[in-house]
Structure formats: C-alpha cells, structure tokens
Design a protein around this motif. Structure first.
Motif, PDB file in Angstrom:
ATOM      1  N   ALA A  26       0.825  -1.207   0.000  1.00 37.65           N
ATOM      2  CA  ALA A  26       0.000   0.000   0.000  1.00 37.65           C
ATOM      3  C   ALA A  26       0.861   1.258   0.000  1.00 37.65           C
ATOM      4  O   ALA A  26       0.539   2.239  -0.686  1.00 37.65           O
ATOM      5  CB  ALA A  26      -0.926   0.005   1.211  1.00 37.65           C
ATOM      6  N   LEU A  27       1.951   1.253   0.751  1.00 42.69           N
ATOM      7  CA  LEU A  27       2.818   2.426   0.791  1.00 42.69           C
ATOM      8  C   LEU A  27       3.595   2.606  -0.509  1.00 42.69           C
ATOM      9  O   LEU A  27       3.971   3.724  -0.848  1.00 42.69           O
ATOM     10  CB  LEU A  27       3.783   2.320   1.974  1.00 42.69           C
ATOM     11  CG  LEU A  27       3.129   2.410   3.361  1.00 42.69           C
ATOM     12  CD1 LEU A  27       4.162   2.199   4.459  1.00 42.69           C
ATOM     13  CD2 LEU A  27       2.418   3.750   3.548  1.00 42.69           C
ATOM     14  N   ARG A  28       3.822   1.520  -1.232  1.00 44.45           N
ATOM     15  CA  ARG A  28       4.501   1.610  -2.525  1.00 44.45           C
ATOM     16  C   ARG A  28       3.538   1.935  -3.660  1.00 44.45           C
ATOM     17  O   ARG A  28       3.963   2.374  -4.730  1.00 44.45           O
ATOM     18  CB  ARG A  28       5.227   0.289  -2.835  1.00 44.45           C
ATOM     19  CG  ARG A  28       6.460   0.046  -2.013  1.00 44.45           C
ATOM     20  CD  ARG A  28       7.206  -1.209  -2.456  1.00 44.45           C
ATOM     21  NE  ARG A  28       6.528  -2.433  -2.073  1.00 44.45           N
ATOM     22  CZ  ARG A  28       5.943  -3.271  -2.909  1.00 44.45           C
ATOM     23  NH1 ARG A  28       5.923  -3.011  -4.215  1.00 44.45           N
ATOM     24  NH2 ARG A  28       5.372  -4.381  -2.471  1.00 44.45           N
ATOM     25  N   HIS A  29       2.249   1.691  -3.416  1.00 48.31           N
ATOM     26  CA  HIS A  29       1.241   1.877  -4.464  1.00 48.31           C
ATOM     27  C   HIS A  29       0.036   2.620  -3.882  1.00 48.31           C
ATOM     28  O   HIS A  29      -1.079   2.096  -3.863  1.00 48.31           O
ATOM     29  CB  HIS A  29       0.801   0.522  -5.017  1.00 48.31           C
ATOM     30  CG  HIS A  29       1.909  -0.295  -5.611  1.00 48.31           C
ATOM     31  ND1 HIS A  29       2.406  -0.066  -6.869  1.00 48.31           N
ATOM     32  CD2 HIS A  29       2.619  -1.332  -5.111  1.00 48.31           C
ATOM     33  CE1 HIS A  29       3.370  -0.939  -7.132  1.00 48.31           C
ATOM     34  NE2 HIS A  29       3.526  -1.719  -6.078  1.00 48.31           N
ATOM     35  N   ARG A  30       0.263   3.834  -3.455  1.00 47.42           N
ATOM     36  CA  ARG A  30      -0.797   4.589  -2.778  1.00 47.42           C
ATOM     37  C   ARG A  30      -1.993   4.858  -3.688  1.00 47.42           C
ATOM     38  O   ARG A  30      -3.146   4.766  -3.258  1.00 47.42           O
ATOM     39  CB  ARG A  30      -0.232   5.908  -2.233  1.00 47.42           C
ATOM     40  CG  ARG A  30       0.821   5.699  -1.148  1.00 47.42           C
ATOM     41  CD  ARG A  30       1.515   7.006  -0.773  1.00 47.42           C
ATOM     42  NE  ARG A  30       2.661   6.768   0.083  1.00 47.42           N
ATOM     43  CZ  ARG A  30       2.685   7.006   1.404  1.00 47.42           C
ATOM     44  NH1 ARG A  30       1.619   7.494   2.002  1.00 47.42           N
ATOM     45  NH2 ARG A  30       3.765   6.757   2.112  1.00 47.42           N
ATOM     46  N   ALA A  31      -1.718   5.198  -4.936  1.00 48.21           N
ATOM     47  CA  ALA A  31      -2.819   5.486  -5.850  1.00 48.21           C
ATOM     48  C   ALA A  31      -3.644   4.235  -6.110  1.00 48.21           C
ATOM     49  O   ALA A  31      -4.884   4.280  -6.146  1.00 48.21           O
ATOM     50  CB  ALA A  31      -2.274   6.044  -7.168  1.00 48.21           C
ATOM     51  N   GLU A  32      -2.969   3.100  -6.306  1.00 51.82           N
ATOM     52  CA  GLU A  32      -3.681   1.853  -6.550  1.00 51.82           C
ATOM     53  C   GLU A  32      -4.445   1.396  -5.307  1.00 51.82           C
ATOM     54  O   GLU A  32      -5.528   0.813  -5.415  1.00 51.82           O
ATOM     55  CB  GLU A  32      -2.700   0.765  -6.994  1.00 51.82           C
ATOM     56  CG  GLU A  32      -2.107   0.995  -8.377  1.00 51.82           C
ATOM     57  CD  GLU A  32      -0.756   1.692  -8.302  1.00 51.82           C
ATOM     58  OE1 GLU A  32      -0.560   2.510  -7.383  1.00 51.82           O
ATOM     59  OE2 GLU A  32       0.104   1.413  -9.166  1.00 51.82           O
ATOM     60  N   PHE A  33      -3.897   1.655  -4.128  1.00 48.38           N
ATOM     61  CA  PHE A  33      -4.613   1.352  -2.893  1.00 48.38           C
ATOM     62  C   PHE A  33      -5.924   2.128  -2.841  1.00 48.38           C
ATOM     63  O   PHE A  33      -6.978   1.594  -2.491  1.00 48.38           O
ATOM     64  CB  PHE A  33      -3.742   1.701  -1.679  1.00 48.38           C
ATOM     65  CG  PHE A  33      -4.388   1.387  -0.356  1.00 48.38           C
ATOM     66  CD1 PHE A  33      -4.296   0.119   0.201  1.00 48.38           C
ATOM     67  CD2 PHE A  33      -5.076   2.368   0.339  1.00 48.38           C
ATOM     68  CE1 PHE A  33      -4.901  -0.170   1.426  1.00 48.38           C
ATOM     69  CE2 PHE A  33      -5.671   2.090   1.566  1.00 48.38           C
ATOM     70  CZ  PHE A  33      -5.583   0.819   2.109  1.00 48.38           C
ATOM     71  N   GLY A  34      -5.856   3.395  -3.225  1.00 53.14           N
ATOM     72  CA  GLY A  34      -7.064   4.204  -3.279  1.00 53.14           C
ATOM     73  C   GLY A  34      -8.046   3.696  -4.313  1.00 53.14           C
ATOM     74  O   GLY A  34      -9.263   3.741  -4.103  1.00 53.14           O
ATOM     75  N   LEU A  35      -7.530   3.193  -5.434  1.00 50.19           N
ATOM     76  CA  LEU A  35      -8.398   2.637  -6.467  1.00 50.19           C
ATOM     77  C   LEU A  35      -9.166   1.427  -5.944  1.00 50.19           C
ATOM     78  O   LEU A  35     -10.350   1.249  -6.225  1.00 50.19           O
ATOM     79  CB  LEU A  35      -7.566   2.238  -7.684  1.00 50.19           C
ATOM     80  CG  LEU A  35      -8.315   1.610  -8.866  1.00 50.19           C
ATOM     81  CD1 LEU A  35      -9.261   2.620  -9.491  1.00 50.19           C
ATOM     82  CD2 LEU A  35      -7.324   1.089  -9.899  1.00 50.19           C
ATOM     83  N   LEU A  36      -8.479   0.600  -5.143  1.00 49.94           N
ATOM     84  CA  LEU A  36      -9.115  -0.604  -4.610  1.00 49.94           C
ATOM     85  C   LEU A  36     -10.087  -0.308  -3.482  1.00 49.94           C
ATOM     86  O   LEU A  36     -11.196  -0.852  -3.434  1.00 49.94           O
ATOM     87  CB  LEU A  36      -8.046  -1.574  -4.093  1.00 49.94           C
ATOM     88  CG  LEU A  36      -7.284  -2.399  -5.117  1.00 49.94           C
ATOM     89  CD1 LEU A  36      -6.244  -3.264  -4.419  1.00 49.94           C
ATOM     90  CD2 LEU A  36      -8.232  -3.279  -5.918  1.00 49.94           C
ATOM     91  N   PHE A  37      -9.675   0.529  -2.549  1.00 43.17           N
ATOM     92  CA  PHE A  37     -10.424   0.679  -1.312  1.00 43.17           C
ATOM     93  C   PHE A  37     -11.066   2.047  -1.123  1.00 43.17           C
ATOM     94  O   PHE A  37     -11.897   2.206  -0.230  1.00 43.17           O
ATOM     95  CB  PHE A  37      -9.513   0.418  -0.108  1.00 43.17           C
ATOM     96  CG  PHE A  37      -8.971  -0.977  -0.056  1.00 43.17           C
ATOM     97  CD1 PHE A  37      -9.772  -2.034   0.351  1.00 43.17           C
ATOM     98  CD2 PHE A  37      -7.657  -1.238  -0.404  1.00 43.17           C
ATOM     99  CE1 PHE A  37      -9.268  -3.326   0.407  1.00 43.17           C
ATOM    100  CE2 PHE A  37      -7.142  -2.532  -0.343  1.00 43.17           C
ATOM    101  CZ  PHE A  37      -7.950  -3.571   0.060  1.00 43.17           C
ATOM    102  N   GLY A  38     -10.676   3.010  -1.934  1.00 44.37           N
ATOM    103  CA  GLY A  38     -11.137   4.357  -1.677  1.00 44.37           C
ATOM    104  C   GLY A  38     -12.311   4.811  -2.521  1.00 44.37           C
ATOM    105  O   GLY A  38     -12.833   5.898  -2.298  1.00 44.37           O
ATOM    106  N   MET A  39     -12.741   3.999  -3.495  1.00 48.80           N
ATOM    107  CA  MET A  39     -13.833   4.386  -4.382  1.00 48.80           C
ATOM    108  C   MET A  39     -15.041   3.497  -4.112  1.00 48.80           C
ATOM    109  O   MET A  39     -15.445   2.670  -4.912  1.00 48.80           O
ATOM    110  CB  MET A  39     -13.404   4.273  -5.840  1.00 48.80           C
ATOM    111  CG  MET A  39     -12.230   5.166  -6.198  1.00 48.80           C
ATOM    112  SD  MET A  39     -11.776   5.002  -7.928  1.00 48.80           S
ATOM    113  CE  MET A  39     -13.265   5.589  -8.724  1.00 48.80           C
ATOM    114  N   LEU A  40     -15.613   3.657  -2.939  1.00 49.09           N
ATOM    115  CA  LEU A  40     -16.659   2.735  -2.505  1.00 49.09           C
ATOM    116  C   LEU A  40     -17.880   2.777  -3.409  1.00 49.09           C
ATOM    117  O   LEU A  40     -18.536   1.769  -3.631  1.00 49.09           O
ATOM    118  CB  LEU A  40     -17.064   3.062  -1.067  1.00 49.09           C
ATOM    119  CG  LEU A  40     -15.937   2.916  -0.039  1.00 49.09           C
ATOM    120  CD1 LEU A  40     -16.468   3.197   1.350  1.00 49.09           C
ATOM    121  CD2 LEU A  40     -15.323   1.523  -0.095  1.00 49.09           C
TER     122      LEU A  40
END
Length: 234
Positions: free
Chosen positions: A103-117
C-alpha cells in the motif's frame, strides 16, 4: 479453435492488457478522476468508440484496472503467506505486513481498490472483498489452532449479536470450504476477527493517506502492536 479465432483472441487479450496498463498509469499520475474513454483511447492510439468493445465507459475502465490491481496484490499476499511457513499466526503477520508494504509503494492503486466505494460492485466477489477474505481465512486458521480470548456472547450488546449472526455463519461456511478445522465460532470471536481487520486496515489506510504523520513518522510499530495482540505474542 481455428487460426483466425486464435489471433482475434490474442489481439483482444493484448488490447485489454494495454487498456489496463494505460488506465492504471493515468490513475497513478493524475488520479481516477482523470480516467476517461477519450484519455485512454488517445494514449493507446485508437478511437474512443473502439474502447466500448472492451469496457462499458469510464467505470468499466476503472473496473478493469481495479481487478488487475487486486489480482496483483492478491498474488503478493499469498506469496507472503506461503513464505511465512506453516504457523497460522506467522502467516497472518506476514500478510498484514505485506499489505502495508504494498500500500505504501502503491498509494494510488490502494485508493483505487479501497477508496472508491461508490464504484465498487455490490456482490461479494468484488476486489476488496476478495482481499479481505485472505485476512479472514488467515485469522480463522489461527483461531482454529490457538483461539484468542474473547468474552462470552451474552456479554455483547444484543444488537451486535444480532447484526453479526449472518456474518458468523458465512465465516463458518468459508472455513469449511477452505479446509479449516473450525466446527464452531462464537459471535464474540466473530466480532474480534472483524475488529482486528478494521484496526489493521484502518491503520494502513491512515498511514497511506498521511493521517498518522502528525503523530508518528513510521506506522509499522503501531501495526505490529495490533498483530502482537492478535497472535498472542505481546
């Protein structure tokens, strides 16, 4: 399969891979709001209508990218679990630490997975749900091998007992499907499992989005403290 059909299928797979990679690049560089059919088509060098054969608009593009990212992360977590050996507790720790590292290496992708409910599919096979299952099954294995202390069910508020009853049954089914030797699971244990997942996920999310920076420069010790409680090694 004839040669022409094979070539068409190969072309489609190559095109899908390019669409996913391009969409992901835009998310990383400019955020998911910058993803549009026109933007992706322009980078690939095709007309916007051509993309509709592969994705149903902007949400379809984001969905394709999300599924690809989820598969990548799932593979990383499963590799971490496997490399941890046979101890269920060590496997849980390895999975959670790998999730934080990714998650720390891929912050944008983490947001894509978990941040766009609002964009996530509602069924249980969504990317976020599949990732949560890895953690849940790991904790179920650990609980089967070494139950962690939980209160009696009657000590929980009635609304909590009622609200978690269906989830408890799903966890028992999941344990059976995964070959986990767990024949019973109290509501209190179910509540504890969910509490640990929300604490792990919450800490990682807060660190990814910079919400721990005012308190600590490194969230790893906070995560390790939660994992120590979970595995009984504190």
């Amino acid at each position: 399969m004839n040669e022409g059909t094979g070539r068409r299928q190969q072309h489609r797979q190559e095109m899908l891979a390019e669409i996913v990679a391009t969409t992901r690049d835009i998310v990383v560089a400019d955020g998911p709001g910058a993803v549009t059919i026109a933007a992706v088509a322009g980078r690939i060098g095709v007309t916007p209508p051509a993309l509709y054969r592969y994705a149903d608009g902007r949400e379809g593009l984001l969905g394709l990218a999300r599924e690809a990212v989820a598969e990548e992360l799932t593979n990383e977590l499963l590799k971490a679990q496997e490399s941890a050996g046979d101890s269920p507790a060590e496997q849980v720790v390895a999975v959670c630490r790998q999730l934080r590292d990714w998650a720390l290496r891929h912050r944008a992708e983490f947001g894509l997975l978990f941040g766009m409910l609002t964009a996530l599919p509602s069924d249980q096979h969504s990317a976020a749900m599949r990732l949560a299952r890895i953690f849940e099954e790991g904790v179920l294995r650990q609980f089967a091998a070494r139950p962690f202390p939980v209160p009696a069910d009657e000590d929980l508020p009635e609304r909590l007992r009622t609200g978690l009853s269906a989830y408890r049954e799903r966890l028992l089914v999941r344990a059976s499907e995964a070959g986990i030797p767990l024949t019973s699971l109290s509501v209190a244990a179910t509540a504890a499992l969910l509490d640990y997942w929300t604490r792990v996920y919450g800490l990682i999310s807060m660190e990814v989005y910079g919400q721990l920076a005012h308190a600590v420069h490194d969230g790893a010790p906070l995560l390790d403290a939660v994992l120590a409680q979970l595995t009984g090694s504190d």
